[in-house]
Design a protein around this motif. Structure first.
Motif, PDB file in Angstrom:
ATOM      1  N   GLY A  23      15.698  69.754  35.825  1.00 53.81           N
ATOM      2  CA  GLY A  23      14.961  70.949  35.442  1.00 53.81           C
ATOM      3  C   GLY A  23      15.830  72.174  35.243  1.00 53.81           C
ATOM      4  N   VAL A  24      17.156  71.992  35.242  1.00 50.36           N
ATOM      5  CA  VAL A  24      18.085  73.098  35.055  1.00 50.36           C
ATOM      6  C   VAL A  24      18.314  73.307  33.559  1.00 50.36           C
ATOM      7  CG1 VAL A  24      20.441  73.920  35.513  1.00 50.36           C
ATOM      8  CG2 VAL A  24      19.205  72.629  37.270  1.00 50.36           C
ATOM      9  N   THR A  25      18.282  74.554  33.119  1.00 56.03           N
ATOM     10  CA  THR A  25      18.490  74.882  31.714  1.00 56.03           C
ATOM     11  C   THR A  25      19.818  74.318  31.216  1.00 56.03           C
ATOM     12  OG1 THR A  25      17.204  76.906  31.928  1.00 56.03           O
ATOM     13  CG2 THR A  25      18.714  76.795  30.081  1.00 56.03           C
ATOM     14  N   LYS A  26      19.766  73.656  30.052  1.00 58.42           N
ATOM     15  CA  LYS A  26      20.986  73.102  29.438  1.00 58.42           C
ATOM     16  C   LYS A  26      21.769  74.218  28.769  1.00 58.42           C
ATOM     17  CE  LYS A  26      20.724  68.320  28.534  1.00 58.42           C
ATOM     18  NZ  LYS A  26      21.865  67.547  28.896  1.00 58.42           N
ATOM     19  N   ASP A  27      23.069  74.229  28.978  1.00 58.92           N
ATOM     20  CA  ASP A  27      23.960  75.147  28.288  1.00 58.92           C
ATOM     21  C   ASP A  27      24.305  74.506  26.944  1.00 58.92           C
ATOM     22  OD1 ASP A  27      25.964  76.763  27.321  1.00 58.92           O
ATOM     23  OD2 ASP A  27      27.191  76.679  29.140  1.00 58.92           O
ATOM     24  N   LEU A  28      23.902  75.119  25.849  1.00 59.54           N
ATOM     25  CA  LEU A  28      24.108  74.552  24.521  1.00 59.54           C
ATOM     26  C   LEU A  28      25.361  75.089  23.824  1.00 59.54           C
ATOM     27  CD1 LEU A  28      20.429  74.499  23.227  1.00 59.54           C
ATOM     28  CD2 LEU A  28      21.728  72.687  24.351  1.00 59.54           C
ATOM     29  N   THR A  29      26.243  75.737  24.593  1.00 61.73           N
ATOM     30  CA  THR A  29      27.504  76.206  24.037  1.00 61.73           C
ATOM     31  C   THR A  29      28.265  75.016  23.463  1.00 61.73           C
ATOM     32  OG1 THR A  29      27.578  77.975  25.683  1.00 61.73           O
ATOM     33  CG2 THR A  29      29.652  77.432  24.552  1.00 61.73           C
ATOM     34  N   ASN A  30      28.720  75.151  22.225  1.00 64.50           N
ATOM     35  CA  ASN A  30      29.461  74.105  21.502  1.00 64.50           C
ATOM     36  C   ASN A  30      28.645  72.830  21.265  1.00 64.50           C
ATOM     37  OD1 ASN A  30      31.792  75.721  21.300  1.00 64.50           O
ATOM     38  ND2 ASN A  30      32.367  75.158  23.387  1.00 64.50           N
ATOM     39  N   HIS A  31      27.332  72.942  21.275  1.00 61.39           N
ATOM     40  CA  HIS A  31      26.445  71.827  20.955  1.00 61.39           C
ATOM     41  C   HIS A  31      25.838  72.063  19.575  1.00 61.39           C
ATOM     42  CE1 HIS A  31      26.802  71.139  25.216  1.00 61.39           C
ATOM     43  NE2 HIS A  31      25.978  70.106  25.193  1.00 61.39           N
ATOM     44  N   SER A  32      25.503  70.991  18.894  1.00 61.38           N
ATOM     45  CA  SER A  32      24.770  71.123  17.637  1.00 61.38           C
ATOM     46  C   SER A  32      23.473  70.334  17.743  1.00 61.38           C
ATOM     47  CB  SER A  32      25.606  70.651  16.448  1.00 61.38           C
ATOM     48  OG  SER A  32      25.934  69.297  16.573  1.00 61.38           O
ATOM     49  N   ILE A  33      22.508  70.757  16.981  1.00 59.88           N
ATOM     50  CA  ILE A  33      21.183  70.138  16.971  1.00 59.88           C
ATOM     51  C   ILE A  33      20.921  69.600  15.562  1.00 59.88           C
ATOM     52  CG2 ILE A  33      18.702  70.529  17.285  1.00 59.88           C
ATOM     53  CD1 ILE A  33      20.263  70.872  19.879  1.00 59.88           C
ATOM     54  N   THR A  34      20.385  68.384  15.484  1.00 59.73           N
ATOM     55  CA  THR A  34      20.008  67.768  14.217  1.00 59.73           C
ATOM     56  C   THR A  34      18.586  67.245  14.365  1.00 59.73           C
ATOM     57  OG1 THR A  34      22.286  67.057  13.894  1.00 59.73           O
ATOM     58  CG2 THR A  34      20.634  66.013  12.515  1.00 59.73           C
ATOM     59  N   ALA A  35      17.755  67.445  13.345  1.00 52.36           N
ATOM     60  CA  ALA A  35      16.371  66.968  13.397  1.00 52.36           C
ATOM     61  C   ALA A  35      15.941  66.494  12.019  1.00 52.36           C
ATOM     62  CB  ALA A  35      15.446  68.071  13.889  1.00 52.36           C
ATOM     63  N   LYS A  36      15.267  65.347  11.994  1.00 51.26           N
ATOM     64  CA  LYS A  36      14.786  64.771  10.737  1.00 51.26           C
ATOM     65  C   LYS A  36      13.406  64.158  10.932  1.00 51.26           C
ATOM     66  CE  LYS A  36      19.367  63.849   9.022  1.00 51.26           C
ATOM     67  NZ  LYS A  36      20.291  62.926   8.431  1.00 51.26           N
ATOM     68  N   MET A  37      12.668  64.070   9.816  1.00 42.86           N
ATOM     69  CA  MET A  37      11.379  63.388   9.826  1.00 42.86           C
ATOM     70  C   MET A  37      11.287  62.503   8.588  1.00 42.86           C
ATOM     71  SD  MET A  37       8.711  66.447   8.732  1.00 42.86           S
ATOM     72  CE  MET A  37       7.322  65.416   8.284  1.00 42.86           C
ATOM     73  N   LYS A  38      10.522  61.416   8.705  1.00 41.26           N
ATOM     74  CA  LYS A  38      10.246  60.560   7.562  1.00 41.26           C
ATOM     75  C   LYS A  38       8.960  59.793   7.811  1.00 41.26           C
ATOM     76  CE  LYS A  38      13.838  57.240   8.906  1.00 41.26           C
ATOM     77  NZ  LYS A  38      14.989  56.514   8.398  1.00 41.26           N
ATOM     78  N   LYS A  39       8.445  59.158   6.774  1.00 38.96           N
ATOM     79  CA  LYS A  39       7.136  58.509   6.850  1.00 38.96           C
ATOM     80  C   LYS A  39       7.113  57.391   7.894  1.00 38.96           C
ATOM     81  CE  LYS A  39       3.012  58.671   5.045  1.00 38.96           C
ATOM     82  NZ  LYS A  39       2.087  59.607   5.608  1.00 38.96           N
ATOM     83  N   THR A  40       8.130  56.540   7.897  1.00 39.60           N
ATOM     84  CA  THR A  40       8.229  55.469   8.889  1.00 39.60           C
ATOM     85  C   THR A  40       9.679  55.362   9.332  1.00 39.60           C
ATOM     86  OG1 THR A  40       8.754  53.661   7.358  1.00 39.60           O
ATOM     87  CG2 THR A  40       6.408  54.146   7.697  1.00 39.60           C
ATOM     88  N   PHE A  41       9.899  54.649  10.426  1.00 38.20           N
ATOM     89  CA  PHE A  41      11.261  54.451  10.900  1.00 38.20           C
ATOM     90  C   PHE A  41      12.119  53.743   9.859  1.00 38.20           C
ATOM     91  CE2 PHE A  41       8.867  54.807  14.887  1.00 38.20           C
ATOM     92  CZ  PHE A  41       9.607  55.806  15.503  1.00 38.20           C
ATOM     93  N   ASN A  42      11.512  52.883   9.038  1.00 41.76           N
ATOM     94  CA  ASN A  42      12.235  52.092   8.050  1.00 41.76           C
ATOM     95  C   ASN A  42      12.274  52.721   6.661  1.00 41.76           C
ATOM     96  OD1 ASN A  42      12.742  50.034   9.957  1.00 41.76           O
ATOM     97  ND2 ASN A  42      10.684  49.228   9.629  1.00 41.76           N
TER      98      ASN A  42
END
Length: 117
Positions: free
Chosen positions: A26-45
């Motif tokens: 439950g401790v806040t994550k330090d995101l220094t030098n981290h990158s975030i990537t997010a994607k969506m699509k109709k199905t996993f395949n």
């Protein structure tokens, strides 16, 4: 293990989703030098051509553990009504120089249709 969350996106609208990242204690994550990537699509395949990538931003200060994923109204306008799958990954380079990737959020997105276009 990633947190599971179902989301709803309105077709043709701007979308911004704020994510507050914490570790297993439950401790806040330090995101220094981290990158975030997010994607969506109709199905996993689904083909990679059918993938929609979110814009991502780690909020300042990165020590607050807050990231935002977003889509523009232009991106959501071309999405067809229905259900999609998505995930959000966090990556960083560890002390050994290796890239570490952790899935932090995943689930389903429902795109609701727009009447006004």
């Amino acid at each position: 293990m990633a947190q599971y969350e179902e989301l709803t996106i309105d077709q043709g609208a701007d979308v911004a989703i704020e994510i507050h990242l914490v570790d297993k204690n439950g401790v806040t994550k330090d995101l220094t030098n981290h990158s975030i990537t997010a994607k969506m699509k109709k199905t996993f395949n689904s083909d990679s051509a059918d993938t929609t990538s979110f814009a991502t931003l780690v909020a300042n200060p990165a020590t607050d553990g807050v990231a935002t994923i977003s889509l523009t109204n232009t991106q959501t306008d071309v999405l067809k009504q229905g259900r999609y799958v998505y995930d959000v990954e966090m990556s960083f380079i560890d002390s050994a120089g290796d890239t570490v990737i952790e899935r932090v959020l995943e689930g389903k997105i429902t795109v609701t249709p727009s009447v006004t276009k």
